[in-house]
Design a protein around this motif. Structure first.
Motif, short mmCIF file in Angstrom:
data_model
loop_
_atom_site.label_atom_id
_atom_site.label_comp_id
_atom_site.label_asym_id
_atom_site.label_seq_id
_atom_site.Cartn_x
_atom_site.Cartn_y
_atom_site.Cartn_z
N ASP A 139 -21.47 17.24 -21.59
CA ASP A 139 -21.50 15.87 -22.08
C ASP A 139 -22.95 15.52 -22.34
OD1 ASP A 139 -18.66 15.19 -21.73
OD2 ASP A 139 -19.10 15.61 -19.63
N ARG A 140 -23.25 15.16 -23.57
CA ARG A 140 -24.62 14.87 -23.92
C ARG A 140 -25.04 13.54 -23.28
NH1 ARG A 140 -28.19 14.92 -29.19
NH2 ARG A 140 -29.47 16.64 -28.44
N PRO A 157 -22.57 10.17 -25.90
CA PRO A 157 -22.72 8.73 -25.71
C PRO A 157 -24.04 8.23 -26.30
CG PRO A 157 -23.15 9.88 -23.66
CD PRO A 157 -22.68 10.91 -24.64
N GLY A 158 -24.06 6.96 -26.64
CA GLY A 158 -25.31 6.33 -27.07
C GLY A 158 -25.70 6.62 -28.50
N GLU A 159 -24.87 7.36 -29.26
CA GLU A 159 -25.19 7.59 -30.67
C GLU A 159 -24.41 6.57 -31.49
OE1 GLU A 159 -27.49 9.63 -31.30
OE2 GLU A 159 -27.25 11.59 -30.33
N SER A 160 -24.99 6.19 -32.65
CA SER A 160 -24.30 5.21 -33.48
C SER A 160 -23.04 5.84 -34.07
CB SER A 160 -25.22 4.75 -34.61
OG SER A 160 -25.44 5.83 -35.50
N PRO A 161 -22.01 5.01 -34.33
CA PRO A 161 -20.78 5.55 -34.93
C PRO A 161 -21.09 6.29 -36.23
CG PRO A 161 -20.48 3.24 -34.32
CD PRO A 161 -21.91 3.57 -34.06
N PHE A 162 -22.10 5.80 -36.94
CA PHE A 162 -22.47 6.43 -38.21
C PHE A 162 -22.97 7.86 -37.98
CE2 PHE A 162 -25.66 7.36 -41.50
CZ PHE A 162 -24.83 7.31 -42.62
N LYS A 163 -23.84 8.04 -36.98
CA LYS A 163 -24.37 9.37 -36.69
C LYS A 163 -23.25 10.31 -36.23
CE LYS A 163 -28.03 12.07 -34.78
NZ LYS A 163 -29.49 12.15 -34.78
N LEU A 164 -22.36 9.79 -35.37
CA LEU A 164 -21.26 10.61 -34.89
C LEU A 164 -20.39 11.06 -36.05
CD1 LEU A 164 -20.12 8.76 -31.64
CD2 LEU A 164 -21.55 10.79 -31.89
N GLU A 198 -30.14 20.94 -16.28
CA GLU A 198 -29.32 21.60 -15.26
C GLU A 198 -28.33 22.59 -15.88
OE1 GLU A 198 -29.93 18.28 -15.39
OE2 GLU A 198 -31.47 18.42 -13.83
N LEU A 199 -28.01 22.39 -17.16
CA LEU A 199 -27.07 23.30 -17.82
C LEU A 199 -27.64 24.71 -17.96
CD1 LEU A 199 -24.22 22.63 -18.95
CD2 LEU A 199 -25.22 22.67 -21.23
N VAL A 218 -25.94 31.89 -25.60
CA VAL A 218 -25.06 30.93 -24.94
C VAL A 218 -25.42 29.57 -25.52
CG1 VAL A 218 -24.19 30.08 -22.75
CG2 VAL A 218 -25.29 32.32 -22.84
N TYR A 219 -24.54 28.99 -26.32
CA TYR A 219 -24.86 27.70 -26.92
C TYR A 219 -24.04 26.59 -26.28
CZ TYR A 219 -20.77 28.93 -29.73
OH TYR A 219 -19.52 29.32 -30.12
N ALA A 220 -24.62 25.39 -26.30
CA ALA A 220 -23.97 24.26 -25.66
C ALA A 220 -23.20 23.44 -26.69
CB ALA A 220 -25.02 23.39 -24.98
N VAL A 221 -21.93 23.23 -26.42
CA VAL A 221 -21.10 22.43 -27.32
C VAL A 221 -20.95 21.04 -26.74
CG1 VAL A 221 -18.78 22.15 -28.27
CG2 VAL A 221 -19.87 24.40 -28.25
N ARG A 222 -21.18 20.04 -27.58
CA ARG A 222 -21.16 18.65 -27.10
C ARG A 222 -19.74 18.14 -27.02
NH1 ARG A 222 -25.51 17.57 -31.87
NH2 ARG A 222 -27.33 18.37 -30.78
N ARG A 223 -19.28 17.95 -25.77
CA ARG A 223 -17.95 17.39 -25.58
C ARG A 223 -17.99 15.91 -25.96
NH1 ARG A 223 -17.10 17.87 -19.95
NH2 ARG A 223 -17.44 20.10 -20.10
N THR A 224 -18.98 15.21 -25.45
CA THR A 224 -19.15 13.80 -25.79
C THR A 224 -20.61 13.55 -26.14
OG1 THR A 224 -19.58 13.28 -23.49
CG2 THR A 224 -17.33 13.02 -24.24
#
Ligand code: UDP
Ligand code: MG
Length: 311
Positions: free
Chosen positions: A195-196, A125-132, A101-102, A117-123
């Protein structure tokens, strides 16, 4: 015309909801734009191809590009960009982490005159703390290492105008870090925040080993600072050694016993181990670049297409 390019690797169960949601968006935009959905099957070992063909029976304007084997996300995306004919091309993941929809927001910005036009990830969710944590770290390291301003926390989810896509197509480099290459191209670029979502089904196709390789590709193709590390470091160590030598000579001349002179073992072993480590690391950095130069020199094609089907 609007092209939507989606690399797919073992995403059989995501294809149908993906095409449905992209379909909803392009149908809403259909008054103004023609569209094509380019699905790149990156050598999947599951039923991704079958699932895509089933969607093609239900919808027209789908192009299924099957690669001869798994070439990896960046090369699959490159194959899709090569085939896409749209005046604007959207690149997105096939696991519905990037909400289709974006695209409407992308198109609005594109009409305002932006080329990227690039999408910046505000959040995320669902990713491991390590990946973040590693992702955050990576975007900030690469920002420091390169002069090309690569946006922080933006993935490959973006819209590109025709001239940007053509510029990418003219860049034959193999170890592709697309988001960096798009920044390098220039023109007018802008961001849209989002928001991803969590992955629809299945598991990530980027295990740690691929993440590390991807990060290395990003750094080596946009910075030569690591290569200079050895010389900077060598310079600093020589300067310290020089000062120490003066100290030793002066002590000798005036017959004062220098610090750490008689036992000597600890300081020697520390210096040897430390310098040995630094030398190996510098060699490793050389190897990283040399390996990539070797890859480029071989000049093999970036990917091979086994089949292109259209509906
Ligand atoms: N992908 C691909 N080839 C690969 C690995 C991944 O085409 O060798 C695709 C995958 O199907 C997905 C996108 O690249 O559409 C992003 O991969 P993934 O979602 O696994 O990465 P993550 O979101 O976990 O970073
Ligand atoms: Mg994903």
């Amino acid at each position: 015309m609007l092209s939507i390019v989606v690399p797919l690797y073992n995403e059989a169960r995501n294809v149908s909801p993906l095409v449905e949601r992209i379909g909803g968006v392009v149908d809403r935009l259909s008054a103004a734009y023609d569209h094509e959905i380019v699905l790149v099957n990156d050598g999947s070992s599951d039923d991704t191809g079958t699932a895509a063909r089933r969607e093609m029976e239900r919808r027209s304007h789908i192009i299924l590009v099957t690669l001869s084997r798994n070439f990896g996300h960046q090369l699959a995306a490159t194959a899709g960009l090569e085939i896409a004919r749209g005046a604007a091309v959207v690149l997105m993941d096939g696991d519905l982490q990037d909400p289709p929809e974006l695209i409407e927001a992308f198109v609005a910005k594109w009409r305002e005159g932006f080329d990227v036009v690039y999408a910046v990830r505000r959040t995320r969710p669902g990713e491991s703390p390590f990946k973040l944590f590693t992702a955050r770290l990576f975007y900030r390291i690469i920002k420091r290492l390169t002069k090309v301003s690569i946006p922080v926390d933006a993935g490959d989810f973006r819209l590109m105008s025709r001239r940007v896509v053509d510029a990418l197509r003219r860049s034959p480099e193999r170890n592709r870090f697309l988001r960096g290459m798009v920044s390098w191209v220039g023109f007018n670029q802008t961001a849209v925040e989002y928001d991803r979502d969590v992955r629809h089904t299945g598991t990530t196709k980027y295990p740690l080993s691929k993440m590390i390789r991807f990060a290395m590709d990003g750094i080596t193709s946009f910075s030569d600072i690591p290569l200079r590390f050895a010389s900077y470091f060598g310079f600093i160590v020589s300067a310290i050694a020089f000062l120490y030598a003066i100290y030793v000579i002066v002590s000798k001349v005036f017959n004062v016993r220098p610090l750490a002179y008689t036992p000597g073992w600890a300081s020697t072993i520390v210096a040897v181990l430390f310098l040995g480590g630094v030398q190996l690391m510098s060699l490793g950095i050389l190897g990283e670049y040399l390996g990539r130069v070797y890859d480029e020199v071989k000049g093999r094609p970036l990917y091979l297409i086994s089949e292109v089907e259209r509906s």
